[in-house]
Enzyme design. Structure first.
Site, short mmCIF file in Angstrom:
data_model
loop_
_atom_site.label_atom_id
_atom_site.label_comp_id
_atom_site.label_asym_id
_atom_site.label_seq_id
_atom_site.Cartn_x
_atom_site.Cartn_y
_atom_site.Cartn_z
N SER A 91 47.05 40.28 4.34
CA SER A 91 48.31 41.00 4.38
C SER A 91 48.06 42.45 4.76
CB SER A 91 49.01 40.96 3.02
OG SER A 91 50.13 41.84 3.00
N LEU A 92 48.95 43.01 5.55
CA LEU A 92 48.82 44.42 5.91
C LEU A 92 49.03 45.34 4.71
CD1 LEU A 92 50.57 44.51 9.41
CD2 LEU A 92 48.14 44.86 8.91
N ASN A 93 49.60 44.81 3.64
CA ASN A 93 49.72 45.60 2.42
C ASN A 93 48.36 45.94 1.83
OD1 ASN A 93 52.64 45.72 2.16
ND2 ASN A 93 52.57 43.54 1.62
N ARG A 95 45.92 47.37 3.09
CA ARG A 95 45.40 48.68 3.47
C ARG A 95 45.89 49.78 2.53
NH1 ARG A 95 47.05 49.97 9.37
NH2 ARG A 95 45.67 51.71 8.89
N ASP A 111 42.87 53.10 11.77
CA ASP A 111 42.58 51.76 12.29
C ASP A 111 41.22 51.78 12.97
OD1 ASP A 111 44.95 50.79 11.37
OD2 ASP A 111 45.92 50.64 13.33
N ASP A 112 40.59 50.61 13.06
CA ASP A 112 39.24 50.56 13.61
C ASP A 112 39.17 50.82 15.12
OD1 ASP A 112 40.34 48.23 14.59
OD2 ASP A 112 39.00 46.87 13.53
N ARG A 141 56.39 59.34 15.26
CA ARG A 141 57.45 58.43 15.70
C ARG A 141 58.78 58.98 15.21
NH1 ARG A 141 53.88 57.10 18.47
NH2 ARG A 141 52.95 55.02 18.74
N ASN A 204 53.94 43.47 9.95
CA ASN A 204 54.35 44.70 10.63
C ASN A 204 55.01 45.65 9.64
OD1 ASN A 204 54.73 46.45 12.75
ND2 ASN A 204 55.83 44.99 14.04
N ASP A 207 53.23 50.76 8.06
CA ASP A 207 53.10 52.19 8.35
C ASP A 207 54.41 52.92 8.16
OD1 ASP A 207 54.24 50.83 10.46
OD2 ASP A 207 52.82 51.52 11.97
#
Length: 228
Positions: A91-93, A95, A111-112, A141, A204, A207
């Protein structure tokens, strides 16, 4: 907007005023190696935490290589610490999970596949020290109300060209940003779970969630720093 022509605030030498990198990665080992090799030489970096959400643990070969690189790139008698934070769920959570042994207040989320010169990172860190509760990042953004729909609860998301065209921004993305480690705890334990569920389901918007979380906590906008 801050840039390198703007005099930075004075630097602080206390060890807790260094920063830690939290790097998200996913099966891009060449990029991961390149990024770790680069950032390990940054002067005030204290530690690197690699967010690992792959089904298999990192290989011994990868571990050995990265530890060797970090040791060889550390300067001035310091040794940058390297740790893999292993997650069972993809999950992106991940991070933004709380890191128990994080020794610095400042986190540089990256990010890598994103590399900025150490000089740009160090400058952004100086800016963050002048406003340590907010986010300081390189990737701006913008969002605005969708007037065509006539719905005050619907917004349009604008990418870099919208920022360039309008000259305004409303968030900075966590793919390259400094923020205080306390926001890991808030993201995981206090932010509405429905947001985390959306992030996991859609892979998604984590961020955007972090940028809005910090803005709501501080009542202040993020700071965009120009970097190469």
């Amino acid at each position: 907007l801050w840039n390198n022509q703007t005099p930075p605030p004075p630097r602080f030498l206390d060890s807790r005023k260094g920063y830690s990198i939290v790097m998200n990665t996913w099966k891009r080992y060449d990029l991961l190696k390149q990024s770790i090799k680069h950032y390990s030489s940054c002067p005030r970096l204290e530690s690197v935490h690699i967010v690992w959400s792959e089904p298999d643990p990192p290989s011994d070969v990868l571990l050995k290589y990265l530890h060797h690189v970090v040791k060889s790139k550390s300067k001035d008698g310091r040794l940058v610490k390297l740790k893999f934070d292993i997650n069972k769920e993809d999950s992106l959570n991940n991070r933004f999970k709380e890191i128990k042994d994080l020794e610095t207040d400042a986190v540089f989320s990256i990010d890598d596949d994103v590399i900025f010169p150490c000089s740009s990172v160090e400058f952004a860190f100086d800016v963050w020290q002048s406003a340590p509760d907010t986010m300081v990042g390189f990737v701006p953004r913008v969002h605005w109300m969708d007037s065509l729909e006539g719905n005050s609860n619907k917004f349009i998301y604008g990418g870099w060209w919208s920022v360039w065209w309008t000259g305004t921004y409303s968030m900075v993305l966590s793919k390259a940003a400094f923020f205080h480690k306390k926001y890991f705890n808030i993201y995981t334990k206090e932010m509405p779970s429905s947001i985390r569920e959306y992030v996991t389901k859609n892979r998604n918007c984590e961020d955007i969630a972090m940028s809005f979380l910090v803005a709501n906590a501080t009542g202040a906008p993020p700071i965009w720093v120009k970097g190469n």
